[in-house]
Motif scaffolding. Structure first.
Motif, PDB file in Angstrom:
ATOM      1  N   PRO A 194       0.806  -1.234   0.000  1.00  0.00           N
ATOM      2  CA  PRO A 194       0.000   0.000   0.000  1.00  0.00           C
ATOM      3  C   PRO A 194       0.834   1.278   0.000  1.00  0.00           C
ATOM      4  O   PRO A 194       0.402   2.305  -0.535  1.00  0.00           O
TER       5      PRO A 194
ATOM      6  N   GLU B 151       2.975  -1.126 -11.025  1.00  0.00           N
ATOM      7  CA  GLU B 151       2.613  -1.790  -9.777  1.00  0.00           C
ATOM      8  C   GLU B 151       3.255  -3.168  -9.666  1.00  0.00           C
ATOM      9  O   GLU B 151       3.610  -3.630  -8.580  1.00  0.00           O
TER      10      GLU B 151
ATOM     11  N   ARG C  61       2.459   6.155  -5.811  1.00  0.00           N
ATOM     12  CA  ARG C  61       2.086   6.202  -7.219  1.00  0.00           C
ATOM     13  C   ARG C  61       0.989   7.228  -7.467  1.00  0.00           C
ATOM     14  O   ARG C  61       1.074   8.048  -8.386  1.00  0.00           O
ATOM     15  N   TYR C  62      -0.037   7.206  -6.633  1.00  0.00           N
ATOM     16  CA  TYR C  62      -1.157   8.121  -6.866  1.00  0.00           C
ATOM     17  C   TYR C  62      -0.795   9.558  -6.482  1.00  0.00           C
ATOM     18  O   TYR C  62      -1.306  10.515  -7.074  1.00  0.00           O
TER      19      TYR C  62
ATOM     20  N   SER D 105       1.549   2.111  -3.513  1.00  0.00           N
ATOM     21  CA  SER D 105       0.333   2.595  -4.180  1.00  0.00           C
ATOM     22  C   SER D 105       0.069   4.058  -3.838  1.00  0.00           C
ATOM     23  O   SER D 105      -0.298   4.869  -4.697  1.00  0.00           O
TER      24      SER D 105
END
Length: 206
Positions: free
Chosen positions: A72, A202, A78-79, A75
């Motif tokens: 997580p 990912e 990344r966002y 993630s």
């Protein structure tokens, strides 16, 4: 044990190709070269190379394992990177013609901003992971990580510098304010398109 000459030669080629091919960094450098010229864009280019060198060191010394242990976190990064890229694209698209900057109010991305951007740049993560997993011998590992990170930075700086000089050359051609505005919008669109690899990065930590 230092990496062999053959391995280092292959790595230099990898570093050059991955550094000079289009991506978020080079798109922004091209736009900065057009809008601000070479001299004002130098801190941006230096920030990319130094920031990326630190990233390679971090990945090699264990940060990649942290992401594998807690996906997580990657993630979230990344966002956050996607959101920041959209913000940068908006700033480029709305920066206006060069003639509008009569009092020097517009500023290019600086050293620290460019260095920090590497941590949310999906292409930079792929390059760093590839450098460590493919070109770093296990024997004498820490020393080789330092060598790989240093060589990558030395190859990266002149590679991204080509995009700055190309942008500066275009600066002399884009005399028409409308042409500059159109160019900036095009660069913003390309920056948004560069978000596409986020859908595939990912798997790097799976």
């Amino acid at each position: 044990m230092l990496a062999s000459l053959d391995l280092l030669s292959a790595f230099v080629l990898f570093a050059f190709v991955s550094s000079i091919t289009p991506g978020p960094n080079n798109t922004m450098l091209l736009a900065s070269g057009v809008n601000f010229g070479v001299r004002r864009t130098i801190p941006h280019a230096l920030g990319i190379s130094v920031g990326f060198m630190v990233m390679v060191l971090a990945v090699g010394l264990g940060l990649g394992e942290v992401f594998k242990a807690w996906p997580p976190l990657y993630s979230i990064l990344r966002y956050a990177g996607a959101a920041y890229l959209l913000y940068l694209a908006w700033k480029i698209a709305t920066s206006g013609p060069m003639s509008a900057d009569t009092n020097g109010s517009r500023k290019p991305l600086g050293f620290w901003g460019a260095a920090a951007f590497q941590w949310v740049n999906p292409k930079a993560w792929v390059m760093a992971i590839g450098a460590i997993t493919t070109y770093t011998p296990a024997q004498g590992y820490v020393f080789n990580v330092i060598v790989i990170a240093t060589v990558f930075a030395l190859v990266n700086l002149p590679s991204v510098g080509i995009w700055v000089m190309f942008g500066s050359a275009l600066r002399n051609l884009l005399r028409n304010p409308r042409a500059v505005v159109l160019f900036n919008v095009l660069m913003a669109v390309l920056l948004v398109i560069s978000l596409y690899p986020l859908l595939f990065v990912e798997s790097a930590f799976s």
